[in-house]
Each structure stands twice: as C-alpha cells, then as structure tokens.
Design an enzyme around this catalytic site. Structure first.
Site, PDB file in Angstrom:
ATOM      1  N   LYS A  59       6.341   1.534   6.857  1.00 30.45           N
ATOM      2  CA  LYS A  59       6.147   0.777   5.748  1.00 30.45           C
ATOM      3  C   LYS A  59       7.130   1.021   4.811  1.00 30.45           C
ATOM      4  O   LYS A  59       7.962   0.056   4.209  1.00 30.45           O
ATOM      5  CB  LYS A  59       4.758   0.731   5.151  1.00 30.45           C
ATOM      6  CG  LYS A  59       3.553   0.217   5.941  1.00 30.45           C
ATOM      7  CD  LYS A  59       2.192   0.509   5.550  1.00 30.45           C
ATOM      8  CE  LYS A  59       1.068   0.272   6.564  1.00 30.45           C
ATOM      9  NZ  LYS A  59      -0.195   0.843   6.405  1.00 30.45           N
ATOM     10  N   GLN A 103      -3.589   4.418   2.618  1.00 30.55           N
ATOM     11  CA  GLN A 103      -3.438   4.156   3.948  1.00 30.55           C
ATOM     12  C   GLN A 103      -4.884   5.114   4.593  1.00 30.55           C
ATOM     13  O   GLN A 103      -5.223   5.945   4.048  1.00 30.55           O
ATOM     14  CB  GLN A 103      -2.246   5.170   4.433  1.00 30.55           C
ATOM     15  CG  GLN A 103      -2.129   5.453   6.139  1.00 30.55           C
ATOM     16  CD  GLN A 103      -1.605   3.928   6.686  1.00 30.55           C
ATOM     17  OE1 GLN A 103      -1.013   3.223   6.135  1.00 30.55           O
ATOM     18  NE2 GLN A 103      -2.460   3.640   7.914  1.00 30.55           N
ATOM     19  N   ASP A 126      -3.591  -4.695   0.146  1.00 31.55           N
ATOM     20  CA  ASP A 126      -4.218  -4.603   1.335  1.00 31.55           C
ATOM     21  C   ASP A 126      -5.597  -5.434   1.393  1.00 31.55           C
ATOM     22  O   ASP A 126      -6.216  -5.699   2.431  1.00 31.55           O
ATOM     23  CB  ASP A 126      -4.738  -3.195   1.922  1.00 31.55           C
ATOM     24  CG  ASP A 126      -4.560  -2.554   3.135  1.00 31.55           C
ATOM     25  OD1 ASP A 126      -4.015  -3.478   3.948  1.00 31.55           O
ATOM     26  OD2 ASP A 126      -4.672  -1.520   3.667  1.00 31.55           O
TER      27      ASP A 126
END
Ligand code: NAD
Length: 299
Positions: A59, A103, A126
C-alpha cells in the site's frame, strides 16, 4: 461473453488495477491544481503479522507511485486499544490526512469494532465504519470496502453482466462477503452467501453462475464445486509451503477448476492488486469529498 469457451478467460487483476490507477493519477493531478495540496493516507499496523506487513508495504509503494502523501504507523504488538484510538483521534483532526486505514487483523486484546468506530466516517477509506456500511446497505453513494469494490471493478472491466445470474459468495466476513453481497444485489444478481456452517455447500456452489470464494483455505475449491462455464473470482490469499519453497495460492485449486469454468481470477495477480488500486481511488474520493465539505475538515 462466449459461454462455450474451451480455455477459461483469465481475469487479469493487474490490468484492471493499472486502469484504475491510471484514472486515479489523472484525477489526482486535477485535484492538486484545484486544491493546491495532495491527498493523504495514513495506515496503522499493529503487531508482527508477516502477511499484514507485506500488505502495508504494498500500500505504501502504491501511494508513492501515484503521488498520494502517506504515513505508516507501525505499532508494537502490545500497544493498547486506547493508544490506537488516540492515534486515530489525532489523524481524524490532521488536515493532511484524507484516509485512515487500520490493517486487520488486530491483536486479540484490541476490539476491532471499537477501533473502526473511532475513525471519522469521512476518512474511512476501507468503508468499514457503520455509517459507510449503512449507506452501502441503503444503496447510497459512500466509501465502499476496497476488496468487494475491486471484485465489481473486475466484472465491469471485462463487461461481465451478472444481472439475473446466480451468484454464490463463500465467506460472510464484514470485510468481504457481506458488503460484496450488497454490491452484487445492486447489479441485479441473485445472491447466496455460504459459510463454514452451510450444509450441502458444494451443491450450493455448483448452482452458481458466478462463484466467489473469500474463505482463507488453500485450494479448497475444486471442479466438483463449480458449475460448468461458471465465472470464478478467488479472493482468498493463502501462503503454502511446498518442496522447500513458499508461495501464494487462492482458495480455488486453479489448475483443477480452470478445466471447467468460463473465466477465473488467478492468485496472485487477481483481486489483490485491484484491492490496492481501490484504496488509492477511495483516498482520492475522500479527499474530494472533504474539499466540498470544508466544515468537516480538521484544525
Ligand atoms: P475471515 O476469516 O474473516 O472470514 C472467512 C469466512 O470463510 C468466514 O465467513 C467463514 O465462515 C468462511 N469459511 C471458513 N472456512 C470455511 C469452509 N471450510 N467452508 C466454507 N466457508 C468457510 O476472512 P476474510 O477477511 O473475509 O478473508 C478471506 C480470505 O480472503 C483470506 O484468505 C484473506 O487473506 C483474503 N483476502 C484477500 C483480499 C484481497 O485483496 N485479495 C482482501 C481481504 C481478504
């Protein structure tokens, strides 16, 4: 599409990601001209999970490649829930940051729900905050989870029309299975979600015109699970060790299932790269939305 194809069409996630990123880069250029700043993404990683470290590194590389400002906060395994939440609170107020991604998975002493709920929904790239998941459920434009959105992007890229088709998703997580079911419904598929407690799962999978696996079990899905000429999207990423080497495989036994399906995503090179591209696109989208809602911008 030709449903009588003898060799399956390989749904190439790298090509799809390349196109998404190309469009995102040109929109970032425009954003920079209009707003005299660049979009910013903060990623929080807690603990030592090797797969998570690899995903975060990828990322970080993607942000650098396309000109998004990025910060990665690598925190130790024993970091407390309160420490993670206070970092998120400061990122919520940081004007350089448009997107915050935590994450997953988090270490077990940290409640994922509490952490996700502390992210400003406008920065939730997200798409896992209840506000964004609620909007998704209501069919409203919102920040959508990256992997499910990536699956839709692959279908769109290859002009696969799923209206009226039977779609079976195996896996019911909040990250993949559940939001994907809503996106497929929006595209008029008839959706079934199967999971670890589903009876007759192979039979249900065999009823699918579109079979999507998001389980996390290497090569579980063989041709016995697949309807002839089905389209297969393999979300699973599993590291296996064979012949003194380690490699990534999906949930689908690719060579075996390829002999019967119409189209299939490989692992690696399928959903994974598109997920990262969608994260970049969501960061830009969050930045654009914040510029049109100045009251929501931090100090
Ligand atoms: P998860 O562990 O949260 O959920 C797994 C789901 O699979 C559960 O709903 C469970 O009921 C179901 N399941 C488990 N064993 C099963 C079985 N034997 N039969 C049927 N169903 C079973 O996982 P997740 O976060 O949704 O991720 C799933 C997989 O997708 C993992 O391999 C993960 O690494 C991968 N993933 C890939 C990407 C990507 O970008 N490609 C993104 C996210 C997750």
């Amino acid at each position: 599409m030709n449903i009588m194809a003898t060799k399956p069409l390989i749904l190439n996630g790298r090509s799809v990601a390349g196109e998404v990123l190309k469009n995102t880069v040109s929109e970032i250029e425009l954003f920079k001209l209009q707003n005299k700043r660049i979009p910013g993404l903060a990623v929080i990683l807690v603990g030592d999970n090797p797969a998570s470290h690899t995903y975060v590194k990828n990322k970080e590389i993607a942000t650098k490649n396309i000109g998004i400002y990025s910060e990665v906060h690598r925190l130790q395994e024993h970091t407390s829930e309160n420490e993670v939440i206070s970092l998120i609170n400061s990122l919520n107020l940081n004007p350089k940051i448009d997107g915050i991604l935590v994450q997953l998975p988090l270490p077990i002493h940290i409640k994922t729900e509490k952490v996700i709920n502390s992210i400003d929904p406008d920065k939730d790239v997200d798409g896992l905050h209840p506000y964004n998941l609620g909007n998704l459920m209501r069919g409203q434009k919102t920040l959508t989870p990256c992997t499910p959105q990536g699956v839709i992007e692959i279908l769109n890229h290859y002009s696969i029309n799923i209206s009226g088709l039977s779609a079976v998703i195996i896996g019911r997580s909040t990250l993949v299975g559940k939001p994907l079911s809503i996106l497929l419904l929006e595209k008029n598929a008839t959706v079934t979600i199967a999971h670890s407690k589903t009876d007759n799962i192979q039979e249900i999978a065999r009823s699918a015109d579109l079979l999507i696996s998001a389980i996390g079990k290497p090569k579980l899905i063989t041709k016995n699970w697949v309807k002839p000429n089905a389209i297969i999207i393999d979300v699973g990423i599993n590291r296996i060790h064979e012949n003194n080497a380690s490699r990534l495989v999906g949930d689908v036994d690719y060579d075996n299932a390829s002999s019967i399906c119409q189209a299939i995503t490989p692992v690696p090179g399928g959903v994974g790269p598109v997920t990262i591209a969608m994260l970049m696109a969501n960061t830009l989208k969050a930045a654009q939305q914040r510029e049109t809602k100045p009251a929501n911008r931090g100090a």
